[in-house]
Design an enzyme around this catalytic site. Structure first.
Site, PDB file in Angstrom:
ATOM      1  N   ASP A 173      21.964  54.025  19.004  1.00 10.22           N
ATOM      2  CA  ASP A 173      23.033  53.792  18.040  1.00 10.22           C
ATOM      3  C   ASP A 173      23.831  52.542  18.396  1.00 10.22           C
ATOM      4  O   ASP A 173      24.159  51.728  17.530  1.00 10.22           O
ATOM      5  CB  ASP A 173      23.970  55.003  18.001  1.00 10.22           C
ATOM      6  CG  ASP A 173      23.351  56.185  17.287  1.00 10.22           C
ATOM      7  OD1 ASP A 173      22.981  56.029  16.111  1.00 10.22           O
ATOM      8  OD2 ASP A 173      23.225  57.250  17.898  1.00 10.22           O
ATOM      9  N   TYR A 174      24.149  52.412  19.658  1.00 11.18           N
ATOM     10  CA  TYR A 174      24.943  51.264  20.077  1.00 11.18           C
ATOM     11  C   TYR A 174      24.153  49.963  19.959  1.00 11.18           C
ATOM     12  O   TYR A 174      24.684  48.931  19.539  1.00 11.18           O
ATOM     13  CB  TYR A 174      25.457  51.478  21.500  1.00 11.18           C
ATOM     14  CG  TYR A 174      26.649  52.407  21.533  1.00 11.18           C
ATOM     15  CD1 TYR A 174      27.943  51.906  21.431  1.00 11.18           C
ATOM     16  CD2 TYR A 174      26.487  53.777  21.613  1.00 11.18           C
ATOM     17  CE1 TYR A 174      29.044  52.748  21.425  1.00 11.18           C
ATOM     18  CE2 TYR A 174      27.580  54.634  21.606  1.00 11.18           C
ATOM     19  CZ  TYR A 174      28.857  54.111  21.516  1.00 11.18           C
ATOM     20  OH  TYR A 174      29.934  54.953  21.497  1.00 11.18           O
TER      21      TYR A 174
END
Length: 401
Positions: A173-174
């Site tokens: 996600d990051y």
């Protein structure tokens, strides 16, 4: 010296953030750190799921404090006609729209980029999803763990006798958020020439695929797969995390013959300099278990502090494995101001990671931490869209906001 008279790098940039959780919102956080006005929309009565994720301090969601920092929080039910109208009005005055719904959701609401770009051609759309907007998997749900496995990264992560492993954090996600923010800036740069926005399509697995580029080319050209070697690295020997005598751990990476020779001096094992098993990287790769065992045995005779002093003195690329208590008090972290302390209305003083990267003239800043749902409804709907207080009150009564 920082020129304090200069505006933040992204001052004047307006970002509308739709959707919840991590990847898209992290792209918004990165832009907000450097001065963009980020408007974060949540559905009334249905808070962003990240508010419910641990850790909490009492009722306060701690992860939310940093993910929603610098964002103006509004409530908006896009599933209603009035909510969609307000969303479109916000799209019309935004430079960037970030959404991370499952593909087809924005289309179902009539707010898809294909239609919106005809009406509001300057907006840049960042669309983050598990599998991307196209392809046979586009309608499947996707999370970072699934992306890490699908990309191939997990296949060579972990120990050979334990099977594939994924990171203990939603790394995908990051990483997708970083690529999304980068894509937005690329598209904005192009807009300076064309005057038109475009769609930035980020699938969660593709940033992983991008960063394991050498593994892709290796398989294409040789047909060989990368093996699982635990904390070792196939191309770089010795490279591992080693336990010390007092229960600590130090990571070492000898990426060149020079650093390896420095390591031998630090260990007092210059007698191994002429050993044919270790005279080149290729030879060390063939004899990885032997040299790795020698380093591990030496490290177990040293305390963490003693080992680090010797390694630093001999210019060995290394570093202790810190827990968060050690990170937060490390002199280098403090000197770099990599952790910022700010005052929050709910928590009081709270420390969180500083904006990255560090800019010399227009550094990023944390102006406020994530707050309550709809706390900026009046500012955004009244100040930006020009709604009268009575209109805002009526929308609240109808649960549109």
């Amino acid at each position: 010296m920082v020129d304090t008279a200069r505006q933040p790098a992204l001052s004047g940039l307006r970002v509308l953030e739709l959707g919840s959780m991590l990847a898209g919102p992290f792209a918004g956080t990165l832009l907000g750190d450097f001065g963009a006005e980020v408007i974060k929309a949540e559905k009334p009565g249905v808070p962003d799921a990240l508010r419910q994720w641990p850790p909490h301090k009492g009722e306060v969601a701690l992860w939310w404090k940093t993910m929603a920092r610098n964002k103006k929080l509004v409530t908006l039910d896009i599933g209603t006609a009035k909510g969609r109208d307000l969303a479109e009005r916000l799209i019309a005055v935004s430079d960037v729209v970030i959404e991370n719904f499952k593909p087809g959701t924005m289309e179902r609401w009539g707010l898809d980029p294909a239609r919106m770009l005809q009406m509001h051609p300057r907006a840049v759309w960042v669309r983050v999803s598990g599998w991307g907007q196209t392809g046979p998997n586009r309608h499947r749900g996707g999370y970072a763990t699934i992306a890490e496995g699908f990309s191939g990264l997990a296949s060579f992560t972990g120990f050979d006798d334990r099977g594939p492993m994924v990171s203990a954090f939603p790394l995908g996600d990051y990483l997708a958020g970083i690529f999304g923010a980068f894509g937005a800036l690329v598209a904005l740069r192009e807009r300076e020439a064309s005057g038109r926005g475009q769609v930035v399509d980020v699938a969660l697995y593709e940033p992983f695929l991008r960063i394991i580029e050498s593994v892709v080319v290796r398989y294409d050209q040789t047909g060989r797969l990368k093996p699982r070697l635990g904390n070792q690295m196939e191309e770089d020997v010795p490279r591992n995390i080693y336990a010390t005598a007092d229960g600590g751990h130090i990571s070492i990476s000898c990426g060149s013959d020079r650093i390896f020779q420095n390591l031998l001096r630090a260990m007092g094992r210059v007698d191994l300099t002429d050993d044919p098993r270790f005279q080149s990287m290729a030879a060390r790769v063939q004899n990885r278990d032997v040299i790795d065992r020698i380093v591990a045995e030496w490290m177990r005779t040293q305390t963490t502090a003693e080992a680090q002093i010797l390694l630093d003195r001999n210019d060995v690329v290394s570093g202790r494995v810190n827990d968060m208590a050690e990170v937060m008090t490390d002199p280098h972290v403090l000197a770099r101001k990599a952790i910022t302390t700010m005052l929050d209305g709910e928590l009081g003083p709270v420390r969180m990671p500083s904006p990255v990267p560090q800019l010399s003239a227009t550094p990023g800043a944390i102006n406020w931490a994530g707050g309550h749902m709809g706390s900026h409804n009046g500012e955004v709907l009244g100040g930006i869209l020009g709604l009268a207080p009575k209109e805002i009150d009526l929308l609240a009564m109808e649960r549109i906001i």
